[in-house]
Design a protein around this motif. Structure first.
Motif, PDB file in Angstrom:
ATOM      1  N   HIS A  62       0.834  -1.204   0.000  1.00 46.45           N
ATOM      2  CA  HIS A  62       0.000   0.000   0.000  1.00 46.45           C
ATOM      3  C   HIS A  62       0.871   1.257   0.000  1.00 46.45           C
ATOM      4  O   HIS A  62       0.511   2.279  -0.587  1.00 46.45           O
ATOM      5  CB  HIS A  62      -0.895   0.020   1.245  1.00 46.45           C
ATOM      6  N   VAL A  63       2.015   1.171   0.671  1.00 51.09           N
ATOM      7  CA  VAL A  63       2.889   2.335   0.798  1.00 51.09           C
ATOM      8  C   VAL A  63       3.412   2.778  -0.556  1.00 51.09           C
ATOM      9  O   VAL A  63       3.667   3.958  -0.777  1.00 51.09           O
ATOM     10  CB  VAL A  63       4.051   2.010   1.762  1.00 51.09           C
ATOM     11  N   PHE A  64       3.573   1.846  -1.459  1.00 50.50           N
ATOM     12  CA  PHE A  64       4.084   2.173  -2.789  1.00 50.50           C
ATOM     13  C   PHE A  64       2.977   2.526  -3.783  1.00 50.50           C
ATOM     14  O   PHE A  64       3.252   2.748  -4.952  1.00 50.50           O
ATOM     15  CB  PHE A  64       4.890   1.004  -3.357  1.00 50.50           C
ATOM     16  N   GLY A  65       1.732   2.529  -3.340  1.00 55.70           N
ATOM     17  CA  GLY A  65       0.632   2.851  -4.239  1.00 55.70           C
ATOM     18  C   GLY A  65       0.311   1.744  -5.216  1.00 55.70           C
ATOM     19  O   GLY A  65      -0.430   1.958  -6.179  1.00 55.70           O
ATOM     20  N   ILE A  66       0.847   0.539  -4.994  1.00 58.52           N
ATOM     21  CA  ILE A  66       0.667  -0.561  -5.945  1.00 58.52           C
ATOM     22  C   ILE A  66      -0.778  -1.045  -5.945  1.00 58.52           C
ATOM     23  O   ILE A  66      -1.422  -1.142  -6.992  1.00 58.52           O
ATOM     24  CB  ILE A  66       1.636  -1.699  -5.618  1.00 58.52           C
ATOM     25  N   ASN A  67      -1.310  -1.362  -4.764  1.00 59.87           N
ATOM     26  CA  ASN A  67      -2.677  -1.875  -4.686  1.00 59.87           C
ATOM     27  C   ASN A  67      -3.689  -0.848  -5.181  1.00 59.87           C
ATOM     28  O   ASN A  67      -4.601  -1.167  -5.939  1.00 59.87           O
ATOM     29  CB  ASN A  67      -3.003  -2.269  -3.244  1.00 59.87           C
ATOM     30  N   ALA A  68      -3.527   0.397  -4.742  1.00 59.11           N
ATOM     31  CA  ALA A  68      -4.478   1.443  -5.137  1.00 59.11           C
ATOM     32  C   ALA A  68      -4.387   1.737  -6.633  1.00 59.11           C
ATOM     33  O   ALA A  68      -5.406   1.950  -7.297  1.00 59.11           O
ATOM     34  CB  ALA A  68      -4.221   2.712  -4.330  1.00 59.11           C
ATOM     35  N   GLY A  69      -3.180   1.755  -7.178  1.00 63.68           N
ATOM     36  CA  GLY A  69      -3.015   1.998  -8.610  1.00 63.68           C
ATOM     37  C   GLY A  69      -3.619   0.892  -9.452  1.00 63.68           C
ATOM     38  O   GLY A  69      -4.289   1.148 -10.458  1.00 63.68           O
ATOM     39  N   ALA A  70      -3.388  -0.367  -9.039  1.00 61.53           N
ATOM     40  CA  ALA A  70      -3.956  -1.493  -9.773  1.00 61.53           C
ATOM     41  C   ALA A  70      -5.476  -1.487  -9.696  1.00 61.53           C
ATOM     42  O   ALA A  70      -6.162  -1.725 -10.696  1.00 61.53           O
ATOM     43  CB  ALA A  70      -3.401  -2.801  -9.214  1.00 61.53           C
ATOM     44  N   ALA A 117      15.406   9.294   2.583  1.00 65.37           N
ATOM     45  CA  ALA A 117      14.453   9.163   1.487  1.00 65.37           C
ATOM     46  C   ALA A 117      13.358   8.167   1.820  1.00 65.37           C
ATOM     47  O   ALA A 117      12.218   8.297   1.350  1.00 65.37           O
ATOM     48  CB  ALA A 117      15.187   8.715   0.219  1.00 65.37           C
ATOM     49  N   TYR A 118      13.667   7.155   2.645  1.00 64.91           N
ATOM     50  CA  TYR A 118      12.659   6.152   2.985  1.00 64.91           C
ATOM     51  C   TYR A 118      11.525   6.749   3.804  1.00 64.91           C
ATOM     52  O   TYR A 118      10.398   6.259   3.774  1.00 64.91           O
ATOM     53  CB  TYR A 118      13.317   4.984   3.725  1.00 64.91           C
ATOM     54  N   VAL A 119      11.798   7.824   4.556  1.00 67.04           N
ATOM     55  CA  VAL A 119      10.743   8.486   5.316  1.00 67.04           C
ATOM     56  C   VAL A 119       9.783   9.194   4.360  1.00 67.04           C
ATOM     57  O   VAL A 119       8.558   9.080   4.475  1.00 67.04           O
ATOM     58  CB  VAL A 119      11.341   9.484   6.325  1.00 67.04           C
ATOM     59  N   ARG A 120      10.334   9.930   3.401  1.00 66.57           N
ATOM     60  CA  ARG A 120       9.503  10.614   2.410  1.00 66.57           C
ATOM     61  C   ARG A 120       8.749   9.606   1.549  1.00 66.57           C
ATOM     62  O   ARG A 120       7.631   9.880   1.106  1.00 66.57           O
ATOM     63  CB  ARG A 120      10.365  11.523   1.534  1.00 66.57           C
ATOM     64  N   LEU A 121       9.365   8.451   1.301  1.00 67.53           N
ATOM     65  CA  LEU A 121       8.715   7.405   0.513  1.00 67.53           C
ATOM     66  C   LEU A 121       7.442   6.924   1.200  1.00 67.53           C
ATOM     67  O   LEU A 121       6.396   6.761   0.564  1.00 67.53           O
ATOM     68  CB  LEU A 121       9.686   6.234   0.308  1.00 67.53           C
ATOM     69  N   ALA A 122       7.508   6.711   2.497  1.00 71.51           N
ATOM     70  CA  ALA A 122       6.333   6.262   3.244  1.00 71.51           C
ATOM     71  C   ALA A 122       5.238   7.329   3.239  1.00 71.51           C
ATOM     72  O   ALA A 122       4.053   7.022   3.033  1.00 71.51           O
ATOM     73  CB  ALA A 122       6.734   5.903   4.674  1.00 71.51           C
ATOM     74  N   LEU A 123       5.618   8.580   3.464  1.00 72.31           N
ATOM     75  CA  LEU A 123       4.629   9.658   3.500  1.00 72.31           C
ATOM     76  C   LEU A 123       3.980   9.862   2.131  1.00 72.31           C
ATOM     77  O   LEU A 123       2.756  10.021   2.027  1.00 72.31           O
ATOM     78  CB  LEU A 123       5.306  10.954   3.964  1.00 72.31           C
ATOM     79  N   ALA A 124       4.798   9.862   1.076  1.00 74.66           N
ATOM     80  CA  ALA A 124       4.255  10.022  -0.268  1.00 74.66           C
ATOM     81  C   ALA A 124       3.355   8.850  -0.636  1.00 74.66           C
ATOM     82  O   ALA A 124       2.299   9.024  -1.256  1.00 74.66           O
ATOM     83  CB  ALA A 124       5.390  10.155  -1.285  1.00 74.66           C
ATOM     84  N   GLY A 125       3.742   7.640  -0.229  1.00 75.78           N
ATOM     85  CA  GLY A 125       2.952   6.459  -0.544  1.00 75.78           C
ATOM     86  C   GLY A 125       1.587   6.482   0.109  1.00 75.78           C
ATOM     87  O   GLY A 125       0.574   6.139  -0.515  1.00 75.78           O
ATOM     88  N   ILE A 126       1.540   6.871   1.363  1.00 75.66           N
ATOM     89  CA  ILE A 126       0.254   6.934   2.066  1.00 75.66           C
ATOM     90  C   ILE A 126      -0.662   7.968   1.416  1.00 75.66           C
ATOM     91  O   ILE A 126      -1.859   7.746   1.224  1.00 75.66           O
ATOM     92  CB  ILE A 126       0.497   7.261   3.550  1.00 75.66           C
ATOM     93  N   THR A 127      -0.075   9.113   1.045  1.00 78.38           N
ATOM     94  CA  THR A 127      -0.868  10.168   0.406  1.00 78.38           C
ATOM     95  C   THR A 127      -1.447   9.704  -0.927  1.00 78.38           C
ATOM     96  O   THR A 127      -2.644   9.870  -1.198  1.00 78.38           O
ATOM     97  CB  THR A 127       0.004  11.417   0.186  1.00 78.38           C
ATOM     98  N   ILE A 128      -0.591   9.102  -1.773  1.00 81.64           N
ATOM     99  CA  ILE A 128      -1.040   8.633  -3.080  1.00 81.64           C
ATOM    100  C   ILE A 128      -2.052   7.502  -2.934  1.00 81.64           C
ATOM    101  O   ILE A 128      -3.030   7.420  -3.693  1.00 81.64           O
ATOM    102  CB  ILE A 128       0.164   8.181  -3.930  1.00 81.64           C
ATOM    103  N   HIS A 129      -1.838   6.638  -1.953  1.00 86.73           N
ATOM    104  CA  HIS A 129      -2.776   5.529  -1.747  1.00 86.73           C
ATOM    105  C   HIS A 129      -4.181   6.039  -1.457  1.00 86.73           C
ATOM    106  O   HIS A 129      -5.167   5.580  -2.068  1.00 86.73           O
ATOM    107  CB  HIS A 129      -2.288   4.655  -0.592  1.00 86.73           C
ATOM    108  N   PHE A 130      -4.314   7.002  -0.539  1.00 85.54           N
ATOM    109  CA  PHE A 130      -5.639   7.516  -0.198  1.00 85.54           C
ATOM    110  C   PHE A 130      -6.245   8.302  -1.361  1.00 85.54           C
ATOM    111  O   PHE A 130      -7.462   8.269  -1.575  1.00 85.54           O
ATOM    112  CB  PHE A 130      -5.562   8.382   1.054  1.00 85.54           C
ATOM    113  N   PHE A 131      -5.402   8.991  -2.118  1.00 84.00           N
ATOM    114  CA  PHE A 131      -5.903   9.744  -3.266  1.00 84.00           C
ATOM    115  C   PHE A 131      -6.464   8.809  -4.338  1.00 84.00           C
ATOM    116  O   PHE A 131      -7.584   8.993  -4.831  1.00 84.00           O
ATOM    117  CB  PHE A 131      -4.788  10.609  -3.841  1.00 84.00           C
TER     118      PHE A 131
END
Length: 341
Positions: free
Chosen positions: A100-108, A152-166
């Motif tokens: 979910h953090v990478f936006g994979i599930n939400a994108g698919a 960068a891994y901290v920003r990755l988690a924050l960006a992933g959560i944001t994109i997932h909910f969007f």
């Protein structure tokens, strides 16, 4: 002193052998249960004849064309999701992370819903292509927003959560606006193996084999992700390259699984924690193979149990994994919070 250390090492080795044997036995038991019981219960003789292709009756064909590919798909998908979750937690250094953090599930999910809404005859190959492209696009968007450099891994988690909910909000909006196809969309979004066949197995096998091979080859490099960035860089680790390859591997493992069976929840999150708890070790050489075995077994049993929730009708396997994973997630969150305090 030396003999006591040797004795402890032998006990440790014996315990790990027992643990892996028990996990493999659990996987075999899950496979047998999945093949024998369901809407139609088969005798042991009929099951043996079907697996050895010695019979061509309706019951034999039922096992050969429906239950066997479904069980194999559950094994492949469960193992891929569990290993993707382990790698996600390494990349983000977040024990509560999942694809979910990478936006994979939400994108698919968004890509498949768009396909279902746009095209009247949306085939399985088309849904696979859409879902995989959506997973890759979601991951690429998160990766580009996270950037590189220190923490960068901290920003990755924050960006992933944001994109997932969007992306999830867009998906829910499309379902609300298209009530005619909402039942099919919701069933896929929960995660189901009911439509798995030999086509699914053939499509998954290249991703499964290449993903596992790449994971095994890069295991020494992934161990550097357990260290601080400065220490890993001092040892010659190319962290940016390792994280980029890890990102592609998560897309291949989780993206292909989600494309075929939907975003089955919590397998990615809870299985790596169970493997670490059982082994009492952080060594990837021990945790990674056990994670794969347990992921396959968990999804097999979840799919088996889902057949009897609303018997004789099918229920999504994602319901069972969510029922197991949600309390476990709460426990992990409370434990992590307590540890930080």
């Amino acid at each position: 002193m030396t003999s006591s250390k040797l004795g402890g090492k032998r006990k440790r080795t014996g315990f790990l052998l027992f643990l892996f044997s028990a996990s493999f036995s659990l996987l075999v038991i899950g496979m047998i249960c999945s093949l024998k019981w369901g809407t139609v219960s088969l005798s042991w003789t009929t099951l043996f004849e079907a697996l050895t292709y010695r019979g061509h009756e309706k019951e034999h064909l039922y096992v050969q064309t429906l239950r066997l590919p479904r069980a194999l798909t559950a094994c492949l998908v469960g193992m891929q999701l569990a290993l993707a979750g382990l790698l996600t937690q390494l990349l983000t250094r977040n024990p509560l992370a999942s694809p979910h953090v990478f936006g994979i599930n939400a994108g698919a999910a968004l890509a498949v819903v768009c396909g279902l809404v746009t095209f009247a005859n949306f085939s399985l190959p088309a849904s696979i292509g859409f879902a995989f492209c959506g997973a890759a696009a979601g991951a690429a968007l998160v990766w580009s927003l996270a950037g590189s450099g220190e923490k960068a891994y901290v920003r990755l988690a924050l960006a992933g959560i944001t994109i997932h909910f969007f992306l999830s909000a867009l998906t829910e909006g499309m379902i609300i606006l298209n009530q005619n196809s909402s039942e099919t969309m919701i069933f896929w979004l929960v995660g189901s193996l009911s439509r798995a066949g030999w086509t699914n197995v053939r499509i998954l096998l290249p991703f499964f084999a290449s993903g596992l091979l790449l994971f095994a080859l890069l295991l020494p490099s992934f161990r550097l992700l357990l260290m601080d960035d400065e220490l890993a860089a001092g040892l010659g680790g190319r962290l940016r390259f390792i994280r980029a390859v890890g990102m592609l591997l998560v897309i291949a493992l989780a993206g292909s699984a989600v494309a075929l069976c939907g975003p089955i929840g919590f397998v990615c999150l809870i299985v790596p924690h169970i493997a670490r708890a059982l082994t009492g070790s952080r060594s990837l050489y021990v945790v990674a193979p056990l994670t794969g075995l347990l992921g396959a077994a968990l999804l097999l049993f979840a799919d088996f149990v889902s057949r009897f929730i609303a018997f004789p009708y099918e229920s999504p396997a994602g319901i069972v994994t969510a029922a197991i994973g949600a309390p476990f997630f709460i426990y992990l969150a409370r434990r992590q919070g307590g540890g930080s305090r």
